[in-house]
Scaffold this motif. Structure first.
Motif, PDB file in Angstrom:
ATOM      1  N   TYR A  55       0.843  -1.191   0.000  1.00  0.00           N
ATOM      2  CA  TYR A  55       0.000   0.000   0.000  1.00  0.00           C
ATOM      3  C   TYR A  55       0.882   1.246   0.000  1.00  0.00           C
ATOM      4  O   TYR A  55       1.806   1.371   0.801  1.00  0.00           O
ATOM      5  CB  TYR A  55      -0.913  -0.001   1.231  1.00  0.00           C
ATOM      6  CG  TYR A  55      -1.863   1.167   1.307  1.00  0.00           C
ATOM      7  CD1 TYR A  55      -2.911   1.278   0.393  1.00  0.00           C
ATOM      8  CD2 TYR A  55      -1.717   2.161   2.262  1.00  0.00           C
ATOM      9  CE1 TYR A  55      -3.786   2.357   0.440  1.00  0.00           C
ATOM     10  CE2 TYR A  55      -2.592   3.241   2.328  1.00  0.00           C
ATOM     11  CZ  TYR A  55      -3.618   3.329   1.416  1.00  0.00           C
ATOM     12  OH  TYR A  55      -4.491   4.393   1.464  1.00  0.00           O
ATOM     13  N   GLY A  56       0.601   2.151  -0.930  1.00  0.00           N
ATOM     14  CA  GLY A  56       1.434   3.342  -1.091  1.00  0.00           C
ATOM     15  C   GLY A  56       2.383   3.240  -2.259  1.00  0.00           C
ATOM     16  O   GLY A  56       2.945   4.234  -2.703  1.00  0.00           O
TER      17      GLY A  56
ATOM     18  N   PRO B 188       2.665  12.631   6.117  1.00  0.00           N
ATOM     19  CA  PRO B 188       1.660  12.356   5.087  1.00  0.00           C
ATOM     20  C   PRO B 188       0.337  11.919   5.719  1.00  0.00           C
ATOM     21  O   PRO B 188       0.317  11.438   6.866  1.00  0.00           O
ATOM     22  CB  PRO B 188       2.291  11.231   4.268  1.00  0.00           C
ATOM     23  CG  PRO B 188       3.274  10.593   5.182  1.00  0.00           C
ATOM     24  CD  PRO B 188       3.781  11.675   6.068  1.00  0.00           C
ATOM     25  N   THR B 189      -0.746  12.080   4.982  1.00  0.00           N
ATOM     26  CA  THR B 189      -2.067  11.742   5.511  1.00  0.00           C
ATOM     27  C   THR B 189      -2.734  10.598   4.762  1.00  0.00           C
ATOM     28  O   THR B 189      -3.631   9.949   5.279  1.00  0.00           O
ATOM     29  CB  THR B 189      -3.003  12.968   5.449  1.00  0.00           C
ATOM     30  OG1 THR B 189      -3.064  13.441   4.101  1.00  0.00           O
ATOM     31  CG2 THR B 189      -2.484  14.083   6.348  1.00  0.00           C
ATOM     32  N   ARG B 190      -2.298  10.335   3.532  1.00  0.00           N
ATOM     33  CA  ARG B 190      -2.934   9.278   2.722  1.00  0.00           C
ATOM     34  C   ARG B 190      -2.173   7.960   2.809  1.00  0.00           C
ATOM     35  O   ARG B 190      -2.738   6.913   3.090  1.00  0.00           O
ATOM     36  CB  ARG B 190      -3.034   9.729   1.265  1.00  0.00           C
ATOM     37  CG  ARG B 190      -3.713   8.708   0.360  1.00  0.00           C
ATOM     38  CD  ARG B 190      -3.703   9.162  -1.094  1.00  0.00           C
ATOM     39  NE  ARG B 190      -4.367   8.209  -1.964  1.00  0.00           N
ATOM     40  CZ  ARG B 190      -4.296   8.237  -3.284  1.00  0.00           C
ATOM     41  NH1 ARG B 190      -3.585   9.184  -3.897  1.00  0.00           N
ATOM     42  NH2 ARG B 190      -4.935   7.338  -4.015  1.00  0.00           N
ATOM     43  N   TYR B 191      -0.874   8.020   2.533  1.00  0.00           N
ATOM     44  CA  TYR B 191      -0.032   6.830   2.537  1.00  0.00           C
ATOM     45  C   TYR B 191       0.946   6.892   3.706  1.00  0.00           C
ATOM     46  O   TYR B 191       1.298   7.977   4.168  1.00  0.00           O
ATOM     47  CB  TYR B 191       0.743   6.710   1.226  1.00  0.00           C
ATOM     48  CG  TYR B 191      -0.099   6.386   0.020  1.00  0.00           C
ATOM     49  CD1 TYR B 191      -1.107   5.437   0.072  1.00  0.00           C
ATOM     50  CD2 TYR B 191       0.126   7.036  -1.198  1.00  0.00           C
ATOM     51  CE1 TYR B 191      -1.873   5.140  -1.055  1.00  0.00           C
ATOM     52  CE2 TYR B 191      -0.631   6.742  -2.326  1.00  0.00           C
ATOM     53  CZ  TYR B 191      -1.632   5.790  -2.241  1.00  0.00           C
ATOM     54  OH  TYR B 191      -2.393   5.496  -3.345  1.00  0.00           O
TER      55      TYR B 191
ATOM     56  N   PRO C 235       5.967  15.330   2.587  1.00  0.00           N
ATOM     57  CA  PRO C 235       4.801  14.474   2.835  1.00  0.00           C
ATOM     58  C   PRO C 235       3.825  14.432   1.668  1.00  0.00           C
ATOM     59  O   PRO C 235       3.174  13.410   1.428  1.00  0.00           O
ATOM     60  CB  PRO C 235       4.149  15.107   4.073  1.00  0.00           C
ATOM     61  CG  PRO C 235       5.235  15.875   4.741  1.00  0.00           C
ATOM     62  CD  PRO C 235       6.118  16.369   3.634  1.00  0.00           C
ATOM     63  N   ALA C 236       3.732  15.531   0.922  1.00  0.00           N
ATOM     64  CA  ALA C 236       2.798  15.588  -0.210  1.00  0.00           C
ATOM     65  C   ALA C 236       3.186  14.596  -1.304  1.00  0.00           C
ATOM     66  O   ALA C 236       2.301  14.048  -1.980  1.00  0.00           O
ATOM     67  CB  ALA C 236       2.735  17.002  -0.771  1.00  0.00           C
TER      68      ALA C 236
ATOM     69  N   ARG D 290       8.692  10.844   8.593  1.00  0.00           N
ATOM     70  CA  ARG D 290       7.995  11.439   9.740  1.00  0.00           C
ATOM     71  C   ARG D 290       8.844  11.256  10.988  1.00  0.00           C
ATOM     72  O   ARG D 290       9.772  10.448  11.008  1.00  0.00           O
ATOM     73  CB  ARG D 290       6.630  10.766   9.965  1.00  0.00           C
ATOM     74  CG  ARG D 290       6.732   9.302  10.414  1.00  0.00           C
ATOM     75  CD  ARG D 290       5.376   8.633  10.545  1.00  0.00           C
ATOM     76  NE  ARG D 290       5.522   7.214  10.902  1.00  0.00           N
ATOM     77  CZ  ARG D 290       5.484   6.745  12.147  1.00  0.00           C
ATOM     78  NH1 ARG D 290       5.303   7.589  13.167  1.00  0.00           N
ATOM     79  NH2 ARG D 290       5.615   5.454  12.387  1.00  0.00           N
TER      80      ARG D 290
ATOM     81  N   ILE E 265       4.868  11.718  -0.754  1.00  0.00           N
ATOM     82  CA  ILE E 265       4.577  10.385  -0.224  1.00  0.00           C
ATOM     83  C   ILE E 265       3.113  10.051  -0.509  1.00  0.00           C
ATOM     84  O   ILE E 265       2.778   8.928  -0.915  1.00  0.00           O
ATOM     85  CB  ILE E 265       4.875  10.312   1.282  1.00  0.00           C
ATOM     86  CG1 ILE E 265       6.373  10.492   1.553  1.00  0.00           C
ATOM     87  CG2 ILE E 265       4.391   8.975   1.865  1.00  0.00           C
ATOM     88  CD1 ILE E 265       6.752  10.531   3.017  1.00  0.00           C
ATOM     89  N   ASP E 266       2.243  11.026  -0.331  1.00  0.00           N
ATOM     90  CA  ASP E 266       0.818  10.820  -0.577  1.00  0.00           C
ATOM     91  C   ASP E 266       0.472  10.654  -2.053  1.00  0.00           C
ATOM     92  O   ASP E 266      -0.657  10.315  -2.393  1.00  0.00           O
ATOM     93  CB  ASP E 266       0.011  11.977   0.020  1.00  0.00           C
ATOM     94  CG  ASP E 266      -0.204  11.828   1.521  1.00  0.00           C
ATOM     95  OD1 ASP E 266      -0.118  10.684   2.016  1.00  0.00           O
ATOM     96  OD2 ASP E 266      -0.454  12.845   2.197  1.00  0.00           O
ATOM     97  N   GLN E 267       1.461  10.860  -2.922  1.00  0.00           N
ATOM     98  CA  GLN E 267       1.240  10.644  -4.357  1.00  0.00           C
ATOM     99  C   GLN E 267       1.983   9.406  -4.865  1.00  0.00           C
ATOM    100  O   GLN E 267       2.137   9.226  -6.068  1.00  0.00           O
ATOM    101  CB  GLN E 267       1.662  11.881  -5.144  1.00  0.00           C
ATOM    102  CG  GLN E 267       0.796  13.101  -4.854  1.00  0.00           C
ATOM    103  CD  GLN E 267       1.196  14.294  -5.679  1.00  0.00           C
ATOM    104  OE1 GLN E 267       1.088  14.302  -6.903  1.00  0.00           O
ATOM    105  NE2 GLN E 267       1.692  15.334  -5.022  1.00  0.00           N
TER     106      GLN E 267
END
Length: 445
Positions: free
Chosen positions: A23-24, A208-211, A241-242, A198, A244-246
């Motif tokens: 995942y991610g 990050p908030t998504r992955y 972090p942005a 992090r 990582i979320d992509q």
């Protein structure tokens, strides 16, 4: 005394399959449940290794893990014969079965963090296997990884092997995928860059908030302490972090370094200016090339899709640098155009070589994922297990070994087959004899 950077590539294991476990990792998820070709995968990896030797590089081989991990399945409550364990797991917990079959150790950038003797207090090469706590299928690897590394880099005169960090997300460690080193020469003290996603103990810091952010600041700091690194030669950089979320799950998907070159995307880091100012200060005198790829020239999605930064940058015997890129970079117009311009910009990077590693790419790993870089002096190289260094005879033998033991198609339904257990063990048993590793696998004990 001469010093070299040796790439130790992971052999793709006989149970290479597409289970979408990571995942991610966008490529891993997008190709979930497709049929894989383990034989083609291992041969693509071997062809890349051979191509590097033909460029004049020293190339090593690292063995894969034993899979399926039946001991873990039994710890999780599945019992009886091997066939019974597989049948129960397939019926009751297919995701767990797939995880215990994963051939993810092929991506040896995650095997360990390595600090060369030029950087360490005791003048030895230090290894710390990554604990890979963020993903269950990868968290099964560190113990055997440590045994394999000790078999390839034996003795205590030149090498120091640490146990992996505590198996806790506070110390999530992804190895060299979030670590690189800049130096004027492989034999001179360099600057080790630890990139983290992090802070586990300071929740006020961005994350990050998504992955998930797999690497923590605290893990990076612990590895630096274990390796006896000078504070003035370490830089701890937070990944953006942005990104990582992509889908930028490791730093080596967005940045790569070699000697005096750091090649990175404009969006790679959280505080790019501050981080690079510290890198410049600690690098000291000498030419340092910080090559930033603007988003306007290569968008983030093209960078991730093509794995532009999951390339290898090598210093060839001529002194020029070359990028080893997956064919996906050639086939992505913006990336191909950028690389065509890069080799004409007056940086040390003068060549690009495209390699077909599609079987790995479809599971989320490019050329840089497949290798662990180890900077060695002549004496240290002489102490390496010579059976693990690639030459023409070993290349031929490993291809014959793959032809004998590997299937050319593997799907989830095949994971129920007890014959795959025996095939995998037979392959690894013979491989330990070829590479003279001794008894590194549980089934051999």
């Amino acid at each position: 005394m001469k010093h070299f950077e040796v790439n130790f590539d992971g052999l793709v294991g006989p149970t290479h399959n597409y289970a979408g476990l990571s995942y991610g990792n966008v490529a891993s998820q997008n190709n979930a449940n497709e049929a894989s070709n383990p034989r083609e995968a291992v041969k693509q990896g071997l062809a890349k290794m051979k191509a590097l030797t033909e460029l004049g590089m020293i190339q090593g081989v690292l063995a894969p893990q034993e899979r399926p991990d039946l001991a873990t399945l039994r710890r999780l409550g599945f019992s009886g014969s091997d066939a019974s364990v597989l049948a129960q797991a397939a019926a009751q917990a297919p995701a767990v079965l797939a995880a215990c079959y994963s051939a993810s150790s092929m991506w040896t950038a995650n095997a360990a963090t390595v600090s060369p003797s030029a950087d360490t207090q005791d003048g030895r090469v230090h290894f710390t296997p990554a604990n890979l706590t963020n993903k269950f299928h990868r968290s099964l690897e560190p113990e055997v990884t440590g045994r394999i590394l000790r078999a390839v880099f034996p003795g205590e005169t030149h090498f120091c092997h640490h146990p992996h960090l505590p198996e806790n997300d506070h110390f999530g460690d992804e190895g060299a995928a979030n670590h690189t080193r800049l130096c004027r020469d492989y034999g001179q003290a360099g600057v080790e860059l630890f990139v983290y996603g992090r802070s586990a103990f300071d929740l006020s810091r961005p994350a990050p908030t998504r992955y998930p952010a797999r690497q923590t600041l605290e893990a990076s700091q612990a590895v630096a302490r274990l390796h006896g690194l000078d504070e003035e030669h370490c830089v701890f950089i937070q990944q953006n972090p942005a990104v990582i979320d992509q889908g930028v799950f490791h730093n080596d998907v967005i940045a790569v370094g070699n000697q005096n070159v750091l090649f990175y995307h404009q969006q790679a880091f959280l505080d790019t200016q501050g981080a690079l100012d510290e890198v410049r200060r600690k690098f000291g005198e000498g030419e340092l090339h910080l090559i930033e790829v603007p988003s306007a020239e290569v968008g983030l999605q093209d960078a991730v899709r093509s794995y532009l930064f999951n390339t290898q940058i090598l210093t060839l015997p001529s002194g020029e640098m070359a990028i080893i890129a997956p064919t996906e970079c050639r086939d992505t117009p913006a990336v191909a155009a950028y690389l065509g311009q890069l080799v004409q910009q007056g940086t040390p990077i003068r060549q690009v070589h495209f390699m077909d590693v599609k079987q790995s790419m479809r599971n989320g790993g490019g050329p840089a994922c497949l290798r662990l870089r180890v900077a060695l002096s002549e004496q240290e190289l002489a102490a390496v297990n010579p059976a693990c260094l690639l030459n023409e005879a070993l290349f031929v033998r490993l291809n014959q070994w793959a032809d004998q033991h590997y299937r050319d198609r593997l799907s989830f339904d095949d994971l129920r087959d007890p014959a795959l257990v025996h095939e995998s063990r037979a392959a690894l048993d013979e491989l330990t004899q070829i590479l003279k590793l001794g008894t590194v696998y549980p089934f051999q004990r």
